[in-house]
Design a protein around this motif. Sequence first.
Motif, PDB file in Angstrom:
ATOM      1  N   GLN A   1      -0.867  -8.772   2.974  1.00 23.01           N
ATOM      2  CA  GLN A   1      -0.392  -6.569   2.924  1.00 23.01           C
ATOM      3  C   GLN A   1       0.080  -7.206   3.958  1.00 23.01           C
ATOM      4  O   GLN A   1      -0.152  -7.088   4.877  1.00 23.01           O
TER       5      GLN A   1
ATOM      6  N   ARG B   1       0.632  -4.223  -5.826  1.00 24.12           N
ATOM      7  CA  ARG B   1       0.586  -2.609  -4.940  1.00 24.12           C
ATOM      8  C   ARG B   1      -0.896  -2.319  -5.639  1.00 24.12           C
ATOM      9  O   ARG B   1      -1.597  -2.408  -6.551  1.00 24.12           O
ATOM     10  N   SER B   2      -1.387  -1.359  -4.801  1.00 27.35           N
ATOM     11  CA  SER B   2      -2.888  -0.668  -4.288  1.00 27.35           C
ATOM     12  C   SER B   2      -3.101   0.695  -5.838  1.00 27.35           C
ATOM     13  O   SER B   2      -1.178   1.144  -6.144  1.00 27.35           O
ATOM     14  N   ASP B   3      -3.385   1.071  -6.138  1.00 26.34           N
ATOM     15  CA  ASP B   3      -4.027   1.982  -6.900  1.00 26.34           C
ATOM     16  C   ASP B   3      -4.564   3.236  -6.382  1.00 26.34           C
ATOM     17  O   ASP B   3      -5.296   3.945  -6.137  1.00 26.34           O
ATOM     18  N   HIS B   4      -3.739   4.014  -5.334  1.00 26.51           N
ATOM     19  CA  HIS B   4      -4.425   5.281  -4.464  1.00 26.51           C
ATOM     20  C   HIS B   4      -3.153   6.477  -4.257  1.00 26.51           C
ATOM     21  O   HIS B   4      -1.976   6.356  -4.496  1.00 26.51           O
TER      22      HIS B   4
ATOM     23  N   GLU C   1       1.343  -1.183  -0.156  1.00 23.55           N
ATOM     24  CA  GLU C   1      -0.035  -0.348  -0.131  1.00 23.55           C
ATOM     25  C   GLU C   1       1.290   1.478  -0.066  1.00 23.55           C
ATOM     26  O   GLU C   1       1.074   1.773   1.050  1.00 23.55           O
TER      27      GLU C   1
ATOM     28  N   THR D   1      -2.201  -4.826  -9.497  1.00 28.48           N
ATOM     29  CA  THR D   1      -3.308  -4.336  -9.433  1.00 28.48           C
ATOM     30  C   THR D   1      -3.489  -4.656  -8.768  1.00 28.48           C
ATOM     31  O   THR D   1      -4.702  -5.372  -9.184  1.00 28.48           O
TER      32      THR D   1
END
Length: 309
Positions: free
Chosen positions: A288, A35-38, A8, A72
């Motif tokens: 995570q 990985r996240s997309d934020h 994250e 993602t």
Amino acid sequence: MELRIFTEPQQGASYDDLLRVARTAEDAGYGAFFRSDHYLKMGSVDGLPGPTDPWITFAGLARDTTTIRLGTLMTAATFRYPGPLAISVAQVDQMSGGRVEFGIGAGWYEAEHTAYGIPFPTLGARFERYEEQLAIITGLWETPVGGTFSFEGKHYSLTDSPALPKPAQDRVPVLIGGMGARRTPALAATYATEFNLPFVGLDAAVEQYARVDAACAEMGRDPREITRSVALVACVGRTDADVARRAAVIGREVDELKQNGLCGSPAEIVDRIGAWRDATGVQRVYLQILDLADLDHITEIASDVAPQL
């Protein structure tokens, strides 16, 4: 059972931080680095040095790693137009030699949209865009070289696109996930090669996987074509002191993590993953990892847990 690493970076990570984690995961034998997309931190962390874009990250990792798959959970459909996104993902797939996996969701975190000037439509409109993006992106990739792709939707229109470039893979794996009761299972049955559930309990997971199976049956697709996966926070230690230390670093309580994630000794983690497998038929677990400086955590799970699975 395959273990994958899930990060994250909006919580605070540079490209170099992510590269260290990806290379550690690759060397340890994990199946993929996700990985996240934020674009905005969550909670009380400072988020420094600031957000990073996943597809720019993966362009770097495509050249700075050699074997680990890259993907993602989940790219936000609100962030990008589908045509340019299809180009970016296809290019990264080429750069990596065909190691990309494409997770995409409708987008949900309103604060990051307002923070960076991104429109945030209603839930219904976001799902409409999400569905159209799936149709467009997969349609562009599947169009034969020399052909063209056109699409006329409520939110996006494409006319005679050359549908280039093509990914290196014949079919980029598409991940869909979430707990939506109706539209999400239908989209998964139509487009997904993998269905992922993030941070849910066993009972809820059983119900949602059943909805995906029913959606597949309704359209005549074999549900076994869709890999089942789950994302759970990891906090593993060889001693109780190690577990407590790692929980404290990420601001969580051990008892809470044992109830909601993968927390405890290697033997406890193996038992917990076994319970998930037996109840849901899950085939992949995304770990995570919230403390990206603790590379020993990643290698210990690989040496102490993975061989028992």
